[in-house]
Design an enzyme around this catalytic site. Structure first.
Site, PDB file in Angstrom:
ATOM      1  N   GLU A 250     104.602  45.695  39.337  1.00 42.90           N
ATOM      2  CA  GLU A 250     105.699  44.841  39.793  1.00 42.90           C
ATOM      3  C   GLU A 250     106.944  45.701  39.813  1.00 42.90           C
ATOM      4  O   GLU A 250     107.308  46.291  38.794  1.00 42.90           O
ATOM      5  CB  GLU A 250     105.897  43.642  38.860  1.00 42.90           C
ATOM      6  CG  GLU A 250     104.831  42.586  38.975  1.00 42.90           C
ATOM      7  CD  GLU A 250     104.728  41.966  40.362  1.00 42.90           C
ATOM      8  OE1 GLU A 250     105.711  42.020  41.121  1.00 42.90           O
ATOM      9  OE2 GLU A 250     103.648  41.444  40.678  1.00 42.90           O
ATOM     10  N   CYS A 284     114.990  41.586  38.917  1.00 44.19           N
ATOM     11  CA  CYS A 284     114.286  42.067  40.110  1.00 44.19           C
ATOM     12  C   CYS A 284     114.342  41.014  41.208  1.00 44.19           C
ATOM     13  O   CYS A 284     114.213  41.340  42.383  1.00 44.19           O
ATOM     14  CB  CYS A 284     112.846  42.392  39.757  1.00 44.19           C
ATOM     15  SG  CYS A 284     112.056  41.059  38.857  1.00 44.19           S
ATOM     16  N   GLU A 387     117.922  49.262  46.173  1.00 45.44           N
ATOM     17  CA  GLU A 387     118.144  48.386  45.018  1.00 45.44           C
ATOM     18  C   GLU A 387     119.242  48.985  44.147  1.00 45.44           C
ATOM     19  O   GLU A 387     119.128  50.122  43.705  1.00 45.44           O
ATOM     20  CB  GLU A 387     116.858  48.248  44.209  1.00 45.44           C
ATOM     21  CG  GLU A 387     117.011  47.285  43.049  1.00 45.44           C
ATOM     22  CD  GLU A 387     115.750  47.175  42.196  1.00 45.44           C
ATOM     23  OE1 GLU A 387     115.229  48.208  41.766  1.00 45.44           O
ATOM     24  OE2 GLU A 387     115.301  46.035  41.965  1.00 45.44           O
TER      25      GLU A 387
HETATM   26  P1  NAD Z   1     111.748  52.239  35.080  1.00 46.67           P
HETATM   27  O1  NAD Z   1     110.763  52.413  36.180  1.00 46.67           O
HETATM   28  O2  NAD Z   1     112.749  53.305  34.855  1.00 46.67           O
HETATM   29  O3  NAD Z   1     110.976  52.070  33.695  1.00 46.67           O
HETATM   30  C1  NAD Z   1     109.990  51.062  33.498  1.00 46.67           C
HETATM   31  C2  NAD Z   1     109.086  51.490  32.360  1.00 46.67           C
HETATM   32  O4  NAD Z   1     108.362  52.653  32.769  1.00 46.67           O
HETATM   33  C3  NAD Z   1     109.834  51.867  31.090  1.00 46.67           C
HETATM   34  O5  NAD Z   1     109.093  51.457  29.960  1.00 46.67           O
HETATM   35  C4  NAD Z   1     109.874  53.378  31.181  1.00 46.67           C
HETATM   36  O6  NAD Z   1     110.031  53.998  29.914  1.00 46.67           O
HETATM   37  C5  NAD Z   1     108.512  53.669  31.792  1.00 46.67           C
HETATM   38  N1  NAD Z   1     108.396  54.978  32.435  1.00 46.67           N
HETATM   39  C6  NAD Z   1     109.395  55.753  32.920  1.00 46.67           C
HETATM   40  N2  NAD Z   1     108.883  56.900  33.415  1.00 46.67           N
HETATM   41  C7  NAD Z   1     107.536  56.833  33.272  1.00 46.67           C
HETATM   42  C8  NAD Z   1     106.455  57.698  33.607  1.00 46.67           C
HETATM   43  N3  NAD Z   1     106.674  58.888  34.190  1.00 46.67           N
HETATM   44  N4  NAD Z   1     105.210  57.282  33.331  1.00 46.67           N
HETATM   45  C9  NAD Z   1     104.967  56.093  32.764  1.00 46.67           C
HETATM   46  N5  NAD Z   1     105.954  55.239  32.392  1.00 46.67           N
HETATM   47  C10 NAD Z   1     107.225  55.600  32.660  1.00 46.67           C
HETATM   48  O7  NAD Z   1     112.446  50.818  35.316  1.00 46.67           O
HETATM   49  P2  NAD Z   1     113.620  50.163  34.456  1.00 46.67           P
HETATM   50  O8  NAD Z   1     114.891  50.875  34.774  1.00 46.67           O
HETATM   51  O9  NAD Z   1     113.211  50.000  33.030  1.00 46.67           O
HETATM   52  O10 NAD Z   1     113.652  48.672  35.070  1.00 46.67           O
HETATM   53  C11 NAD Z   1     114.355  48.339  36.209  1.00 46.67           C
HETATM   54  C12 NAD Z   1     113.409  48.219  37.383  1.00 46.67           C
HETATM   55  O11 NAD Z   1     112.399  47.283  37.087  1.00 46.67           O
HETATM   56  C13 NAD Z   1     114.076  47.707  38.643  1.00 46.67           C
HETATM   57  O12 NAD Z   1     113.629  48.454  39.743  1.00 46.67           O
HETATM   58  C14 NAD Z   1     113.577  46.270  38.748  1.00 46.67           C
HETATM   59  O13 NAD Z   1     113.578  45.726  40.042  1.00 46.67           O
HETATM   60  C15 NAD Z   1     112.220  46.401  38.190  1.00 46.67           C
HETATM   61  N6  NAD Z   1     111.695  45.115  37.754  1.00 46.67           N
HETATM   62  C16 NAD Z   1     110.731  44.516  38.504  1.00 46.67           C
HETATM   63  C17 NAD Z   1     110.216  43.285  38.133  1.00 46.67           C
HETATM   64  C18 NAD Z   1     109.148  42.610  38.936  1.00 46.67           C
HETATM   65  O14 NAD Z   1     108.463  41.774  38.387  1.00 46.67           O
HETATM   66  N7  NAD Z   1     108.972  42.950  40.199  1.00 46.67           N
HETATM   67  C19 NAD Z   1     110.694  42.656  36.988  1.00 46.67           C
HETATM   68  C20 NAD Z   1     111.679  43.292  36.241  1.00 46.67           C
HETATM   69  C21 NAD Z   1     112.166  44.528  36.633  1.00 46.67           C
END
Ligand code: NAD
Length: 485
Positions: A250, A284, A387
């Site tokens: 997601e 999101c 975004e």
């Molecule tokens: P992010 O992608 O930076 O991080 C998400 C998670 O992934 C964190 O736990 C992070 O530590 C981990 N991560 C980072 N690098 C990684 C790697 N190389 N391998 C594996 N895991 C890794 O996102 P964020 O800044 O925490 O959240 C914001 C984003 O989340 C926005 O783009 C938002 O739209 C999205 N979001 C989507 C939904 C949905 O349901 N579609 C819901 C909430 C947030």
């Protein structure tokens, strides 16, 4: 009785220190460290996965009654502690206290829902095309799942992944966002006392590039359920495909909110403000593109400006706060940089545009940003394509419904989309032709129920839907059995 600090990782039923501790900071008060949390490493991920693999045979064949009771117990405690947990959530993430309590309530309701859902995992019995043979289709747990969650819903998103995973007999390694370990740790602590055997649920906190990456690459992991940015999600999907892991993503959104000439103006303004700016625009499902037809445009922009002038920005826990701080320095810099990008592209800053002091007058020591609205924008501008993930939205003026629909769908994302209209014809057409996974008629694009599927299309989602009955698609696999009578 709850377990207090230190806040360690939870592996194989034990609380274990990582290689270091890291601070969890309050974005409303930058000097305030909420607590220190363990930072794990790849070796701890391996220990957690091994523990989960060892626990899986017994847990996956355990009775659904005991699984249901454990989930119900977790949900009951979350709901009983919603004020305390909601306050913690607001301190670490920055959403207002009512929003924090609302999210915790949702997490509790999700556990309660899956406590029931695990009793209802149905299969199918069909006659065979060959006489004398019966065919059964059943669902089984997939194994050990890695759950990787973002910072913007620190307890609800872990809940909506953990609850179905455990309900259907999987074992779990949770890696929460490093910016907000507090709510996930509190949830892990509740799960640790729920009667689930050692190794069934494990928590490893730390950096995404370390813990997340180790989880994604671990051969013992059968599936990864990820919520976060589209860029990270894309890389996770590639790694999962290479090692034949099931994957559910997601990701981001650039959600459109259409306002037609025939809309109820007050309702359209309210739902636009709610979904664009509340929770600091850090959802999101937030609307960041307000697509307004020309007949209502002058009245809409005037009315939304007046409504925005009344929004109180500040300390997440202060009475009267409507919009809390941006979550971090890096996110604030991103939000402010998009204000400059918009201006350079020719957009007009119609409201907001920069940092503000807390409405309580206690200074500017948090990451507070004024809700910001661009006008004079076109659909090709970066502010309408990328975004931003902050309290920043654009108005795009269009001729009619047809142009509004084309503009709404002109995006790489497809999570949520809204329309404000009193026309049954346009509402019905939009529900069918919007290229989003969730469509809202006269409702904000953000704000969904916990018992129905959640997810999007295009670059917003990949793999089976989350939540509701549909959660079983990811957290189970199908078996077809033939029996000669
Ligand atoms: P992010 O992608 O930076 O991080 C998400 C998670 O992934 C964190 O736990 C992070 O530590 C981990 N991560 C980072 N690098 C990684 C790697 N190389 N391998 C594996 N895991 C890794 O996102 P964020 O800044 O925490 O959240 C914001 C984003 O989340 C926005 O783009 C938002 O739209 C999205 N979001 C989507 C939904 C949905 O349901 N579609 C819901 C909430 C947030």
């Amino acid at each position: 009785m709850t377990h207090s600090a230190p806040h360690l990782n939870f592996i194989n039923g034990e609380w274990l220190a990582g290689y270091a501790m890291g601070p969890n900071r309050n974005p409303s008060h930058l000097a305030e460290v909420i607590a220190e949390y363990a930072q794990g490493d790849a070796a701890q991920v391996d220990a957690a996965v091994q523990a989960a693999l060892a626990a899986f045979p017994a847990w996956s064949t355990s009775g659904i009654q005991s699984r249901s009771e454990a989930l119900d117990k977790i949900g009951t405690e979350i709901l009983a502690r919603k004020e305390e947990l909601g306050t913690l959530l607001s301190r670490e993430e920055g959403k207002t206290k009512p929003e924090g309590i609302g999210e915790v309530t949702r997490a509790g309701q999700i556990f309660k829902f899956f406590a029931g859902e695990c009793l209802r995992l149905a299969g199918e019995v069909l006659p065979s095309v060959r006489p004398g043979i019966g065919v059964e289709i059943t669902r089984e747990p997939i194994g050990v799942v890695g759950l990787i969650t973002p910072w913007n819903f620190p307890i609800a998103i872990p809940a909506w992944k953990i609850a179905p995973a455990l309900a259907f007999g999987n074992c779990v390694v949770l890696k929460p966002a490093d910016l907000v370990p507090g709510s996930a740790w509190a949830l892990a602590e509740i799960i640790s006392r729920s009667g689930t055997p050692a190794g069934v649920f494990n928590l490893v906190m730390g950096r995404g590039s370390v813990i997340g990456d180790a989880l994604v690459r671990h051969p013992g992991i059968a599936g990864i359920s990820f919520t976060g940015s589209t860029g990270v999600g894309r890389r996770i999907a590639q790694a999962c495909v290479e090692s034949h892991k099931k994957v559910q993503l997601e990701m981001g959104g650039k959600n459109p909110q259409i306002i037609l000439d025939d809309a109820d103006l007050a309702q359209a303004v309210e739902l636009s403000v709610q979904s664009a700016f509340y929770s600091t625009g850090q959802r999101c499902t937030a609307s960041s593109r307000l697509i307004v037809t020309q007949g209502i445009y002058p009245r809409f922009v005037e009315a939304i400006k007046a409504r925005m002038d009344g929004i109180k920005v500040g300390d997440a826990l202060a009475a009267g706060t409507d919009v809390g701080p941006v979550v971090s320095q890096a996110q604030l810099e991103q939000d402010l940089s998009y204000v400059e990008i918009g201006k350079a592209e020719g957009a007009a800053v119609y409201a907001g545009g920069g940092r503000v002091a807390c409405h309580t007058g206690s200074g500017n020591e948090g990451f507070f940003m004024a809700p910001t609205l661009f006008t004079d924008t076109t659909r090709g501008m970066r502010v309408n394509r990328e975004e931003i993930f902050g309290p920043v939205a654009s108005v795009i003026r269009v001729k009619d419904y047809e142009e509004a629909l084309a503009t709404a769908n002109d995006t790489e994302f497809g999570l949520s989309a809204g329309i404000a209209t009193t026309s049954l014809k346009y509402a019905t057409h939009f529900k069918r032709h919007s290229q989003a996974g969730m469509v809202m008629v006269n409702l904000p694009t953000a704000g969904v129920d916990y018992h129905v599927p959640f997810g999007g299309r295009k670059a917003s989602s990949y793999g089976p839907r989350e939540q509701g009955r549909y959660a079983q698609e990811f957290f189970t696999m199908v078996k077809t059995a033939y029996t000669l009578a």
